[in-house]
Design a protein around this motif. Structure first.
Motif, PDB file in Angstrom:
ATOM      1  N   LEU A  82       0.979  -1.151  -0.283  1.00 40.62           N
ATOM      2  CA  LEU A  82      -0.033   0.488  -0.081  1.00 40.62           C
ATOM      3  C   LEU A  82       0.819   1.581   0.016  1.00 40.62           C
ATOM      4  CD1 LEU A  82      -2.548  -1.254   2.776  1.00 40.62           C
ATOM      5  CD2 LEU A  82      -2.414  -1.583   0.746  1.00 40.62           C
ATOM      6  N   GLN A  83       0.669   2.017  -1.167  1.00 36.72           N
ATOM      7  CA  GLN A  83       1.626   3.093  -0.997  1.00 36.72           C
ATOM      8  C   GLN A  83       1.280   4.410  -1.839  1.00 36.72           C
ATOM      9  OE1 GLN A  83       5.659   2.429  -2.571  1.00 36.72           O
ATOM     10  NE2 GLN A  83       4.594   1.433  -4.424  1.00 36.72           N
ATOM     11  N   LEU A  84       1.084   5.283  -1.969  1.00 35.03           N
ATOM     12  CA  LEU A  84       1.348   6.786  -2.488  1.00 35.03           C
ATOM     13  C   LEU A  84       2.699   7.099  -2.879  1.00 35.03           C
ATOM     14  CD1 LEU A  84      -0.984   8.823  -0.425  1.00 35.03           C
ATOM     15  CD2 LEU A  84      -1.784   7.817  -2.070  1.00 35.03           C
ATOM     16  N   VAL A  85       1.756   7.409  -4.206  1.00 38.85           N
ATOM     17  CA  VAL A  85       3.710   8.151  -5.251  1.00 38.85           C
ATOM     18  C   VAL A  85       3.229   9.135  -5.636  1.00 38.85           C
ATOM     19  CG1 VAL A  85       5.723   7.592  -6.790  1.00 38.85           C
ATOM     20  CG2 VAL A  85       4.639   5.207  -5.353  1.00 38.85           C
ATOM     21  N   GLU A  86       4.013   9.835  -5.241  1.00 40.43           N
ATOM     22  CA  GLU A  86       3.871  11.720  -6.960  1.00 40.43           C
ATOM     23  C   GLU A  86       5.265  11.459  -7.300  1.00 40.43           C
ATOM     24  OE1 GLU A  86       4.002  12.317  -1.908  1.00 40.43           O
ATOM     25  OE2 GLU A  86       5.336  11.197  -3.712  1.00 40.43           O
ATOM     26  N   SER A  87       4.655  12.423  -8.366  1.00 40.94           N
ATOM     27  CA  SER A  87       5.334  12.575  -9.461  1.00 40.94           C
ATOM     28  C   SER A  87       5.376  13.852 -10.109  1.00 40.94           C
ATOM     29  CB  SER A  87       5.412  10.962 -10.478  1.00 40.94           C
ATOM     30  OG  SER A  87       4.420  11.837 -10.884  1.00 40.94           O
ATOM     31  N   GLY A  88       6.361  14.701 -11.008  1.00 38.38           N
ATOM     32  CA  GLY A  88       6.374  16.017 -11.619  1.00 38.38           C
ATOM     33  C   GLY A  88       6.590  16.741 -11.322  1.00 38.38           C
ATOM     34  N   GLY A  89       7.352  16.944 -10.453  1.00 39.22           N
ATOM     35  CA  GLY A  89       8.578  17.182  -9.949  1.00 39.22           C
ATOM     36  C   GLY A  89       9.564  18.451 -10.403  1.00 39.22           C
ATOM     37  N   GLY A  90      10.088  19.105 -10.560  1.00 38.32           N
ATOM     38  CA  GLY A  90      11.053  19.229 -11.249  1.00 38.32           C
ATOM     39  C   GLY A  90      10.984  21.172 -10.602  1.00 38.32           C
ATOM     40  N   LEU A  91      11.946  21.294 -12.266  1.00 40.61           N
ATOM     41  CA  LEU A  91      12.972  22.867 -12.275  1.00 40.61           C
ATOM     42  C   LEU A  91      12.056  24.094 -13.144  1.00 40.61           C
ATOM     43  CD1 LEU A  91      15.106  25.057 -11.236  1.00 40.61           C
ATOM     44  CD2 LEU A  91      16.648  24.277 -12.888  1.00 40.61           C
ATOM     45  N   VAL A  92      11.860  24.914 -12.745  1.00 43.60           N
ATOM     46  CA  VAL A  92      10.655  25.547 -13.815  1.00 43.60           C
ATOM     47  C   VAL A  92      10.755  27.266 -13.363  1.00 43.60           C
ATOM     48  CG1 VAL A  92       8.937  25.758 -12.104  1.00 43.60           C
ATOM     49  CG2 VAL A  92       8.706  26.461 -14.222  1.00 43.60           C
ATOM     50  N   GLN A  93      11.090  27.714 -13.886  1.00 40.37           N
ATOM     51  CA  GLN A  93      11.317  29.237 -14.080  1.00 40.37           C
ATOM     52  C   GLN A  93       9.787  30.138 -13.414  1.00 40.37           C
ATOM     53  OE1 GLN A  93      12.327  30.986 -17.776  1.00 40.37           O
ATOM     54  NE2 GLN A  93      14.478  30.530 -17.594  1.00 40.37           N
ATOM     55  N   PRO A  94      10.223  31.398 -12.849  1.00 46.81           N
ATOM     56  CA  PRO A  94       8.650  31.839 -12.126  1.00 46.81           C
ATOM     57  C   PRO A  94       8.062  31.794 -13.201  1.00 46.81           C
ATOM     58  CG  PRO A  94      11.369  32.399 -11.362  1.00 46.81           C
ATOM     59  CD  PRO A  94      11.224  31.969 -11.876  1.00 46.81           C
ATOM     60  N   GLY A  95       6.974  31.593 -12.624  1.00 45.23           N
ATOM     61  CA  GLY A  95       6.275  32.079 -13.587  1.00 45.23           C
ATOM     62  C   GLY A  95       5.306  31.052 -14.128  1.00 45.23           C
ATOM     63  N   GLY A  96       6.603  30.205 -14.300  1.00 46.27           N
ATOM     64  CA  GLY A  96       5.967  28.478 -14.975  1.00 46.27           C
ATOM     65  C   GLY A  96       4.596  27.587 -14.588  1.00 46.27           C
ATOM     66  N   SER A  97       4.981  26.450 -14.710  1.00 45.36           N
ATOM     67  CA  SER A  97       3.530  25.691 -14.309  1.00 45.36           C
ATOM     68  C   SER A  97       4.301  24.347 -14.946  1.00 45.36           C
ATOM     69  CB  SER A  97       2.333  26.040 -15.750  1.00 45.36           C
ATOM     70  OG  SER A  97       2.024  27.262 -15.149  1.00 45.36           O
ATOM     71  N   LEU A  98       3.468  23.737 -13.256  1.00 50.42           N
ATOM     72  CA  LEU A  98       3.360  22.034 -13.134  1.00 50.42           C
ATOM     73  C   LEU A  98       2.819  21.295 -13.241  1.00 50.42           C
ATOM     74  CD1 LEU A  98       7.802  21.788 -11.024  1.00 50.42           C
ATOM     75  CD2 LEU A  98       6.691  21.000 -13.482  1.00 50.42           C
ATOM     76  N   ARG A  99       2.360  20.020 -13.076  1.00 49.73           N
ATOM     77  CA  ARG A  99       1.316  19.320 -13.142  1.00 49.73           C
ATOM     78  C   ARG A  99       1.983  18.391 -11.726  1.00 49.73           C
ATOM     79  NH1 ARG A  99      -3.373  15.941 -15.702  1.00 49.73           N
ATOM     80  NH2 ARG A  99      -1.853  14.748 -16.282  1.00 49.73           N
ATOM     81  N   LEU A 100       1.370  17.825 -11.012  1.00 51.65           N
ATOM     82  CA  LEU A 100       1.782  16.829  -9.858  1.00 51.65           C
ATOM     83  C   LEU A 100       0.807  16.039  -9.861  1.00 51.65           C
ATOM     84  CD1 LEU A 100       3.634  18.499  -5.998  1.00 51.65           C
ATOM     85  CD2 LEU A 100       4.223  18.081  -8.889  1.00 51.65           C
ATOM     86  N   SER A 101       1.419  14.728  -9.803  1.00 53.17           N
ATOM     87  CA  SER A 101       0.742  13.496  -9.950  1.00 53.17           C
ATOM     88  C   SER A 101       0.661  12.951  -8.084  1.00 53.17           C
ATOM     89  CB  SER A 101       0.806  12.684 -10.951  1.00 53.17           C
ATOM     90  OG  SER A 101       0.395  13.094 -12.508  1.00 53.17           O
ATOM     91  N   CYS A 102      -0.382  12.298  -8.066  1.00 57.20           N
ATOM     92  CA  CYS A 102      -0.147  11.140  -6.898  1.00 57.20           C
ATOM     93  C   CYS A 102      -1.191  10.060  -6.897  1.00 57.20           C
ATOM     94  CB  CYS A 102      -0.750  12.349  -5.439  1.00 57.20           C
ATOM     95  SG  CYS A 102      -1.263  10.665  -4.203  1.00 57.20           S
ATOM     96  N   ILE A 103      -0.449   8.582  -7.187  1.00 55.95           N
ATOM     97  CA  ILE A 103      -0.867   7.354  -8.022  1.00 55.95           C
ATOM     98  C   ILE A 103      -1.189   7.036  -6.814  1.00 55.95           C
ATOM     99  CG2 ILE A 103      -1.060   5.398  -9.157  1.00 55.95           C
ATOM    100  CD1 ILE A 103       0.652   7.512 -11.543  1.00 55.95           C
ATOM    101  N   ALA A 104      -2.253   5.932  -6.175  1.00 57.51           N
ATOM    102  CA  ALA A 104      -2.169   4.819  -5.563  1.00 57.51           C
ATOM    103  C   ALA A 104      -1.905   3.461  -5.655  1.00 57.51           C
ATOM    104  CB  ALA A 104      -3.545   5.450  -4.601  1.00 57.51           C
ATOM    105  N   SER A 105      -1.385   2.621  -4.922  1.00 54.13           N
ATOM    106  CA  SER A 105      -1.109   1.207  -5.713  1.00 54.13           C
ATOM    107  C   SER A 105      -1.773   0.757  -4.045  1.00 54.13           C
ATOM    108  CB  SER A 105       0.039   0.942  -5.721  1.00 54.13           C
ATOM    109  OG  SER A 105       1.048   0.947  -4.755  1.00 54.13           O
ATOM    110  N   GLY A 106      -1.930  -0.434  -4.317  1.00 50.11           N
ATOM    111  CA  GLY A 106      -2.645  -1.376  -3.243  1.00 50.11           C
ATOM    112  C   GLY A 106      -3.965  -0.759  -2.862  1.00 50.11           C
TER     113      GLY A 106
END
Length: 126
Positions: A2-26
């Protein structure tokens, strides 16, 4: 497992965008409310957003209102955090957490979640 896994992080310039995901397994995410938290070096953990089991209710910290949007796709067992107009002060490790109770507007001070992810680094810098 049973776990949660985040992804989608990274380096971005000010004003930019990112989308994080949180996926469950189990386990099935539709039985859980989800909170997003972040922690910057030398700072306390901060509640960012939360979403109810069905996705019909959401809450945000004042610091991210109007810039971040939380959503979920229970069929895909995934919760998302869309982050727009990112600022250097958004730099932190972001965590998702799953718990049976939707805390609503008190979410930022409630940490009683059953599952936590390992975190994903978001760095906002030019």
């Amino acid at each position: 497992q049973l776990q949660l896994v985040e992804s989608g992080g990274g380096l971005v310039q000010p004003g930019g965008s990112l989308r994080l995901s949180c996926i469950a397994s189990g386990f099935r995410l539709n039985y859980y409310a989800i909170g997003w938290f972040r922690q910057a070096p030398g700072k306390e953990r901060e509640g960012v957003s939360c979403i109810s089991h069905s996705g019909s209710s959401t809450n945000y910290a004042d610091s991210v209102k109007g810039r971040f949007t939380v959503s979920r796709d229970n069929a895909q067992n995934t919760v998302y955090l869309q982050m727009n107009n990112l600022k250097p002060e958004d730099t932190a490790v972001y965590y998702c957490a799953a718990g049976p109770i939707y805390y609503g507007d008190t979410f930022a001070t409630r940490y009683e979640y059953d599952y936590w992810g390992q975190g994903t680094q978001v760095t906002v810098s030019s």
